[in-house]
Design a protein around this motif. Structure first.
Motif, PDB file in Angstrom:
ATOM      1  N   THR A 156      -3.621   0.558  -3.104  1.00  0.00           N
ATOM      2  CA  THR A 156      -2.911  -0.722  -3.026  1.00  0.00           C
ATOM      3  C   THR A 156      -2.304  -0.952  -4.418  1.00  0.00           C
ATOM      4  O   THR A 156      -2.702  -0.286  -5.391  1.00  0.00           O
ATOM      5  N   GLU A 216     -15.072  -2.494 -11.192  1.00  0.00           N
ATOM      6  CA  GLU A 216     -14.689  -3.880 -10.848  1.00  0.00           C
ATOM      7  C   GLU A 216     -15.126  -4.243  -9.431  1.00  0.00           C
ATOM      8  O   GLU A 216     -14.783  -5.313  -8.933  1.00  0.00           O
ATOM      9  N   LYS A 249     -14.300  -2.709  -6.566  1.00  0.00           N
ATOM     10  CA  LYS A 249     -13.332  -2.431  -5.494  1.00  0.00           C
ATOM     11  C   LYS A 249     -13.904  -1.368  -4.563  1.00  0.00           C
ATOM     12  O   LYS A 249     -14.774  -0.577  -4.944  1.00  0.00           O
ATOM     13  N   ASN A 250     -13.399  -1.369  -3.320  1.00  0.00           N
ATOM     14  CA  ASN A 250     -13.840  -0.361  -2.352  1.00  0.00           C
ATOM     15  C   ASN A 250     -13.070   0.931  -2.584  1.00  0.00           C
ATOM     16  O   ASN A 250     -11.898   1.044  -2.235  1.00  0.00           O
ATOM     17  N   VAL A 251     -13.738   1.888  -3.183  1.00  0.00           N
ATOM     18  CA  VAL A 251     -13.099   3.188  -3.434  1.00  0.00           C
ATOM     19  C   VAL A 251     -13.811   4.229  -2.571  1.00  0.00           C
ATOM     20  O   VAL A 251     -14.997   4.503  -2.760  1.00  0.00           O
ATOM     21  N   ASP A 300      -9.806  -0.105  -0.818  1.00  0.00           N
ATOM     22  CA  ASP A 300      -8.707  -0.447  -1.731  1.00  0.00           C
ATOM     23  C   ASP A 300      -8.025   0.842  -2.164  1.00  0.00           C
ATOM     24  O   ASP A 300      -6.818   0.880  -2.352  1.00  0.00           O
ATOM     25  N   THR A 301      -8.845   1.877  -2.362  1.00  0.00           N
ATOM     26  CA  THR A 301      -8.333   3.197  -2.756  1.00  0.00           C
ATOM     27  C   THR A 301      -9.038   4.251  -1.934  1.00  0.00           C
ATOM     28  O   THR A 301     -10.252   4.173  -1.717  1.00  0.00           O
ATOM     29  N   ASP A 330      -3.077  -2.830  -6.534  1.00  0.00           N
ATOM     30  CA  ASP A 330      -4.148  -3.127  -7.499  1.00  0.00           C
ATOM     31  C   ASP A 330      -4.331  -1.987  -8.502  1.00  0.00           C
ATOM     32  O   ASP A 330      -4.758  -2.207  -9.641  1.00  0.00           O
ATOM     33  N   THR A 386       0.844  -1.208   0.000  1.00  0.00           N
ATOM     34  CA  THR A 386       0.000   0.000   0.000  1.00  0.00           C
ATOM     35  C   THR A 386       0.874   1.250   0.000  1.00  0.00           C
ATOM     36  O   THR A 386       1.876   1.312   0.718  1.00  0.00           O
ATOM     37  N   GLN A 423     -11.513   0.721 -11.171  1.00  0.00           N
ATOM     38  CA  GLN A 423     -11.593  -0.017  -9.902  1.00  0.00           C
ATOM     39  C   GLN A 423     -13.043  -0.049  -9.387  1.00  0.00           C
ATOM     40  O   GLN A 423     -13.515  -1.081  -8.907  1.00  0.00           O
TER      41      GLN A 423
END
Ligand code: UTP
Length: 247
Positions: free
Chosen positions: A180, A210, A212-214, A131-132, A182, A102, A207
């Motif tokens: 991350t 897809e 992802k937790n943004v 994730d971001t 990713d 990260t 992201q």
């Protein structure tokens, strides 16, 4: 989880700050007694970052002359080259080969105060399932920022420099993020967008699509994107007025 690595994109051309930038990288122009990028480096060290990766263009040598190894500032600084100015996402991708955990990204030409903003952003990220995380604040001019569509703490979508009619909020990305690794995959899937560049906003949108937790976190305090002579003056005026305060 501790975040130990920071990346600072500084490979742009700085045309709006010409002719100074014919001789000096924009990021080395002064805000008070420090280069604007040194304020970013200090915010990173204050946040516990131990290794900083500065992204430079093939012709930008001044930055390594200014910082060297980073030893004097108590941090380890490496330099990576972005071969062509293809956009912010491409600048971040230039760090992929030396980043495997990260990391935080702060633009090298952005002035923030107080410097604790980054520790707060990283603490938010590590305390969540993000994730971001995108640092945002209320912005007057949506056409200068990536504008988010918020839902709770989550970003539902994000558009780079929308017209005022298309903006879903006034919350704009300020040039400070936590990712991350990713994000590197998302960048590789990113197509040229606004101004034909690889936009980080579009990679973050990938992201989101897809699943992802943004998330976003509001950044309080002063933020000046030192992109034009007027911004440079404004940052210096603010700094000189507040230098004895908690900045
Ligand atoms: P800007 O959008 O201000 O672009 O970059 P620029 O090229 O520096 O300036 P102008 O538009 O020609 O006046 C914001 C930050 O992102 C970096 C820049 O160095 C600056 O710190 N950047 C931008 C890169 O590292 N690579 C890029 O491809 C684009």
């Amino acid at each position: 989880m501790l975040v130990k690595t920071g990346l600072i994109p500084a490979a742009g051309s700085g045309t709006r700050l010409g002719p100074f930038t014919n001789a000096i990288p924009k990021e080395l122009l002064p805000v008070g007694e420090k280069a604007v990028i040194e304020h970013v480096v200090c915010a990173m060290t204050l946040a516990g970052i131990e290794h900083i990766v500065i992204v430079v263009s093939p012709s930008k040598h001044g930055l390594s002359d200014y910082f060297g190894s980073g030893k004097k500032l108590g941090v380890n600084i490496s330099y990576v080259v972005q071969d062509e100015r293809k956009g912010l996402a491409d600048a971040v991708l230039a760090g992929e080969h030396i980043i495997n955990d990260t990391f935080t990204v702060v633009l090298g030409d952005n002035f923030f105060a107080p410097k604790t903003f980054l520790k707060d952003l990283i603490d938010f990220h590590t305390g969540s399932s993000a994730d971001t995380t995108v640092g945002v604040s209320e912005v007057e001019d949506v056409t200068r920022h990536g504008i988010i569509n918020p839902d709770g703490q989550r970003i539902l979508d994000m558009v780079e420099k929308p017209s005022p009619e298309d903006a879903k909020s006034h919350l704009g990305a300020l040039g400070a993020y936590v990712f991350t690794p990713d994000i590197f995959d998302a960048i590789r899937k990113t197509k040229p967008g606004y101004k034909g560049e690889l936009q980080l906003t579009d990679s973050i949108m990938t992201q989101i699509l897809e699943g992802k937790n943004v998330f976003y976190k509001k950044i309080d305090g002063i933020h000046i994107d030192v992109g034009t002579p007027k911004d440079l003056m404004r940052a210096n005026e603010w700094y000189l007025e507040h230098r004895n305060g908690d900045i």
